[in-house]
Design an enzyme around this catalytic site. Structure first.
Site, PDB file in Angstrom:
ATOM      1  N   ARG A  56       0.837  -1.199   0.000  1.00 27.90           N
ATOM      2  CA  ARG A  56       0.000   0.000   0.000  1.00 27.90           C
ATOM      3  C   ARG A  56       0.876   1.255   0.000  1.00 27.90           C
ATOM      4  O   ARG A  56       2.003   1.242   0.462  1.00 27.90           O
ATOM      5  CB  ARG A  56      -0.917   0.008   1.239  1.00 27.90           C
ATOM      6  CG  ARG A  56      -2.012  -1.028   1.216  1.00 27.90           C
ATOM      7  CD  ARG A  56      -2.920  -0.913   2.437  1.00 27.90           C
ATOM      8  NE  ARG A  56      -2.192  -1.166   3.688  1.00 27.90           N
ATOM      9  CZ  ARG A  56      -1.789  -0.232   4.526  1.00 27.90           C
ATOM     10  NH1 ARG A  56      -2.035   1.049   4.278  1.00 27.90           N
ATOM     11  NH2 ARG A  56      -1.150  -0.548   5.642  1.00 27.90           N
ATOM     12  N   LYS A 198      -8.600  -2.669   0.309  1.00 27.96           N
ATOM     13  CA  LYS A 198      -8.570  -1.839   1.508  1.00 27.96           C
ATOM     14  C   LYS A 198      -9.395  -0.560   1.355  1.00 27.96           C
ATOM     15  O   LYS A 198      -9.872  -0.007   2.354  1.00 27.96           O
ATOM     16  CB  LYS A 198      -7.130  -1.494   1.877  1.00 27.96           C
ATOM     17  CG  LYS A 198      -6.349  -2.677   2.446  1.00 27.96           C
ATOM     18  CD  LYS A 198      -7.031  -3.282   3.674  1.00 27.96           C
ATOM     19  CE  LYS A 198      -6.177  -4.349   4.322  1.00 27.96           C
ATOM     20  NZ  LYS A 198      -6.894  -5.040   5.439  1.00 27.96           N
ATOM     21  N   HIS A 217     -10.859  -4.664  11.887  1.00 31.67           N
ATOM     22  CA  HIS A 217      -9.755  -5.256  11.134  1.00 31.67           C
ATOM     23  C   HIS A 217      -9.329  -6.519  11.869  1.00 31.67           C
ATOM     24  O   HIS A 217      -8.416  -6.509  12.685  1.00 31.67           O
ATOM     25  CB  HIS A 217      -8.599  -4.261  11.038  1.00 31.67           C
ATOM     26  CG  HIS A 217      -7.490  -4.712  10.138  1.00 31.67           C
ATOM     27  ND1 HIS A 217      -6.182  -4.341  10.310  1.00 31.67           N
ATOM     28  CD2 HIS A 217      -7.503  -5.503   9.040  1.00 31.67           C
ATOM     29  CE1 HIS A 217      -5.431  -4.872   9.368  1.00 31.67           C
ATOM     30  NE2 HIS A 217      -6.214  -5.591   8.590  1.00 31.67           N
ATOM     31  N   SER A 235      -1.375  -6.309   9.266  1.00 28.27           N
ATOM     32  CA  SER A 235      -0.841  -7.251   8.286  1.00 28.27           C
ATOM     33  C   SER A 235       0.456  -7.871   8.781  1.00 28.27           C
ATOM     34  O   SER A 235       1.345  -7.184   9.280  1.00 28.27           O
ATOM     35  CB  SER A 235      -0.590  -6.512   6.969  1.00 28.27           C
ATOM     36  OG  SER A 235       0.013  -7.356   6.031  1.00 28.27           O
ATOM     37  N   LYS A 239      -3.140 -12.983  11.529  1.00 26.01           N
ATOM     38  CA  LYS A 239      -4.607 -13.104  11.504  1.00 26.01           C
ATOM     39  C   LYS A 239      -5.058 -14.252  10.602  1.00 26.01           C
ATOM     40  O   LYS A 239      -5.854 -15.093  10.992  1.00 26.01           O
ATOM     41  CB  LYS A 239      -5.250 -11.799  11.005  1.00 26.01           C
ATOM     42  CG  LYS A 239      -5.132 -10.621  11.913  1.00 26.01           C
ATOM     43  CD  LYS A 239      -6.038  -9.474  11.516  1.00 26.01           C
ATOM     44  CE  LYS A 239      -6.033  -9.156  10.040  1.00 26.01           C
ATOM     45  NZ  LYS A 239      -4.715  -8.757   9.518  1.00 26.01           N
ATOM     46  N   THR A 240      -4.537 -14.268   9.387  1.00 25.87           N
ATOM     47  CA  THR A 240      -4.952 -15.295   8.424  1.00 25.87           C
ATOM     48  C   THR A 240      -4.479 -16.670   8.867  1.00 25.87           C
ATOM     49  O   THR A 240      -5.247 -17.640   8.863  1.00 25.87           O
ATOM     50  CB  THR A 240      -4.394 -14.967   7.029  1.00 25.87           C
ATOM     51  OG1 THR A 240      -4.917 -13.704   6.612  1.00 25.87           O
ATOM     52  CG2 THR A 240      -4.803 -16.024   6.015  1.00 25.87           C
ATOM     53  N   ASP A 254      -9.903 -11.340   7.494  1.00 26.36           N
ATOM     54  CA  ASP A 254      -9.311 -10.005   7.596  1.00 26.36           C
ATOM     55  C   ASP A 254     -10.268  -8.891   8.006  1.00 26.36           C
ATOM     56  O   ASP A 254      -9.862  -7.978   8.707  1.00 26.36           O
ATOM     57  CB  ASP A 254      -8.679  -9.634   6.253  1.00 26.36           C
ATOM     58  CG  ASP A 254      -7.761  -8.431   6.347  1.00 26.36           C
ATOM     59  OD1 ASP A 254      -6.960  -8.368   7.302  1.00 26.36           O
ATOM     60  OD2 ASP A 254      -7.834  -7.550   5.485  1.00 26.36           O
ATOM     61  N   ARG A 319       1.713 -12.291  -1.942  1.00 30.03           N
ATOM     62  CA  ARG A 319       0.321 -12.478  -1.535  1.00 30.03           C
ATOM     63  C   ARG A 319      -0.413 -13.485  -2.420  1.00 30.03           C
ATOM     64  O   ARG A 319      -0.098 -13.657  -3.595  1.00 30.03           O
ATOM     65  CB  ARG A 319      -0.427 -11.154  -1.623  1.00 30.03           C
ATOM     66  CG  ARG A 319       0.026 -10.091  -0.636  1.00 30.03           C
ATOM     67  CD  ARG A 319      -0.648 -10.251   0.695  1.00 30.03           C
ATOM     68  NE  ARG A 319      -0.264  -9.215   1.639  1.00 30.03           N
ATOM     69  CZ  ARG A 319      -0.893  -9.005   2.791  1.00 30.03           C
ATOM     70  NH1 ARG A 319      -1.924  -9.752   3.124  1.00 30.03           N
ATOM     71  NH2 ARG A 319      -0.483  -8.056   3.609  1.00 30.03           N
TER      72      ARG A 319
END
Length: 529
Positions: A56, A198, A217, A235, A239-240, A254, A319
């Site tokens: 980003r 996002k 988030h 990120s 989390k994933t 997410d 990714r």
């Protein structure tokens, strides 16, 4: 709402012969290959590169400041204001640019699995692979739903359109501009597909709280007995990985929302980090990458077309985008009840926070507002090694409204539903980044499992003298010395020095919050200068 002029311009583009609307996944894959946008891998996934923008670009993201947004948005370095005139000028330039392309790809979809709160969206792309990405990440309407689909927000993405900062009023050639008045997100100059995902999350973070729904988030899953767990974190904090549990059904990886009815996924897919991915460590994610998935910046063998997930020569922020249905163990639709457990994830580059600690309600609010972690390499432009940061509510880059809006809603829900909250450090142990090592994923999984099963609710704890956190003295599957970070350091004095350094960062960061109760403000680190 869009003015007649803006609607006319958009409708004019959508009426052109170059529009390819709601193409099936195999057709989009064919388009990606025939247009030389990417290549096919041995897994069946499409492999693409995103050029110099491999993460980003927060300095290029703006919100249009107008009569709709001016009094609602928390303006600052995250939510940078831009004028409506600048937006409209670029808007018409981008539409003119797209009207001259050979093909433009359009997707109709939804954000929000709960039909009561879902947002009909439209994604317009210059690249076929971006449209494939959006198809996998957002919620896909049925053929019947498509007949009555009326988009309430439109994302327009033209990566090869470069802004002229001097003439166009941007900071660089890249721009991500959200107009809540015109219901448009305008993206140009960057090929990084994460901006599409996002930007819609930011839109939902603006709209949902105004309807008394907390946007978050976080990832979420549910156990066999219906017990829901939330995993907050930026990120790269896990989390994933941690929500993809073979013993629990995945709600989403997410972005979620928490209404009076329970939790629902905002998306219809997953956007997983691929660095060092293996079937042994993360089988669900590894096996989810198949036909129709998109691999970003992953190096592949020219002959076998096999992905090399250990090769980070392009970026560490490699990714995979795939539909949530590629995970075997999921909740369909992605809706569940109220959470029983909340996990705050942090990747502590100082190596001083406990691997797991139990939080009081006040500590939970303190650490939610603090949102401490280390930005990991590649998630943003310019980040090449872990950098300590505080991201309010574990999602500051995506929160248009004041932080207190989200924090107060979370606090009320923790009270209302008697939720257990834990802080889990997935970062370093035995020393800081560069000296210590990353906490073993197997240990983290064991600690999270114990927390979700309620095994740590009544276990004996010791209070960390610097951070004031309650550390369990025992956790199944985890060596006792690992639980207390100071015991993993060779030099205890060096640990104290680093821990106090981080404690001071917490205190300095918290000074920016006003109108916070003393109970919450005093729930931070015990060490004070």
């Amino acid at each position: 709402m869009k003015t007649a002029n803006e609607l006319s311009a958009l409708n004019g583009l959508l009426a052109r012969d170059n529009i390819r609307k709601n193409l099936a996944v195999p057709v989009l894959v064919e388009k990606v290959l025939s247009r030389n946008e990417g290549s096919l891998t041995s897994t069946g996934a499409v492999r693409v590169e995103t050029g110099k923008y491999t993460g980003r670009s927060p300095k290029d993201k703006f919100i249009v400041k107008d009569d709709i947004s001016e009094s609602k948005v928390e303006w600052g370095s995250v939510n940078q204001p831009i004028s409506e005139n600048v937006f409209l000028n670029l808007y018409h330039k981008v539409l003119d640019y797209l009207s001259e392309r050979d093909e433009v790809f359009v997707l109709d979809g939804y954000a929000g699995a709960d039909e009561t709160y879902r947002l009909p969206i439209q994604i317009i792309n210059e690249f076929a692979w971006h449209n494939l990405f959006a198809k996998q990440l957002f919620i896909r309407p049925s053929q019947e739903e498509l007949k009555n689909h009326h988009p309430e927000f439109t994302v327009i993405s033209a990566p090869n359109f470069k802004a002229d900062p001097e003439a166009d009023g941007t900071n660089s050639e890249a721009f991500i501009i959200v107009s809540f008045k015109h219901h448009v997100v305008l993206i140009g100059g960057t090929e990084y597909a994460g901006e599409i995902k996002k930007s819609i999350f930011s839109v939902m973070n603006y709209l949902l709280p105004q309807n008394d729904v907390l946007s978050m988030h976080c990832s979420a899953n549910v156990g066999l007995e219906g017990d829901v767990a939330l995993f907050f974190g930026l990120s790269g904090t896990g989390k994933t990985t941690l929500s993809a549990d073979p013993n629990r059904r995945l709600i989403g990886d997410d972005e979620h929302a928490w209404s009076s009815r329970g939790v629902f996924n905002i998306e219809g897919g997953c956007y997983a980090k691929c660095v060092n991915l293996s079937r042994e460590k993360e089988p669900q994610i590894y096996d989810a990458i198949r036909f129709g998935s998109v691999l970003e910046n992953v190096i592949i063998d020219n002959q076998s077309r096999q992905p090399d997930y250990d090769d980070t020569s392009l970026t560490e922020n490699t990714r995979a985008a795939y539909p949530i249905e590629n995970i075997d163990n999921i909740v369909q639709p992605s809706i569940a009840g109220h959470p029983r457990t909340i996990i705050f994830l942090t990747a502590d580059a100082f190596g001083v926070l406990p691997p797991i600690s139990r939080l009081t309600k006040e500590q939970a609010m303190y650490h939610f507002l603090s949102g401490y972690t280390s930005k990991l390499a590649g998630t943003e432009r310019g980040i090449t090694s872990p950098t300590a940061t505080f991201s309010t509510c574990f999602g500051a880059p995506f929160l248009p409204l004041p932080a207190s809006t989200y924090a107060e809603m979370l606090g009320e829900k923790i009270d209302q539903h008697n939720v257990n909250v834990f802080l889990v450090n997935t970062g370093w142990t035995g020393g800081p980044y560069g000296e210590g090592s990353r906490i073993k994923l197997a240990y983290t999984r064991a600690m999270v499992h114990a927390a979700l099963e309620g095994e740590l609710n009544s276990t004996e704890t010791v209070k960390d003298p610097i951070f004031g956190l309650e550390i369990p003295t025992h956790c199944p599957g985890v060596p006792g010395q690992v639980l207390v970070p100071k015991k993993t350091w060779k030099n205890p004095d060096e640990y104290d020095k680093k821990a106090k350094e981080l404690a001071l960062k917490f205190h300095d960061n918290f000074k920016k919050f006003s109108n916070i109760s003393s109970d919450i403000a005093n729930a931070g680190p015990l060490y004070r200068p």
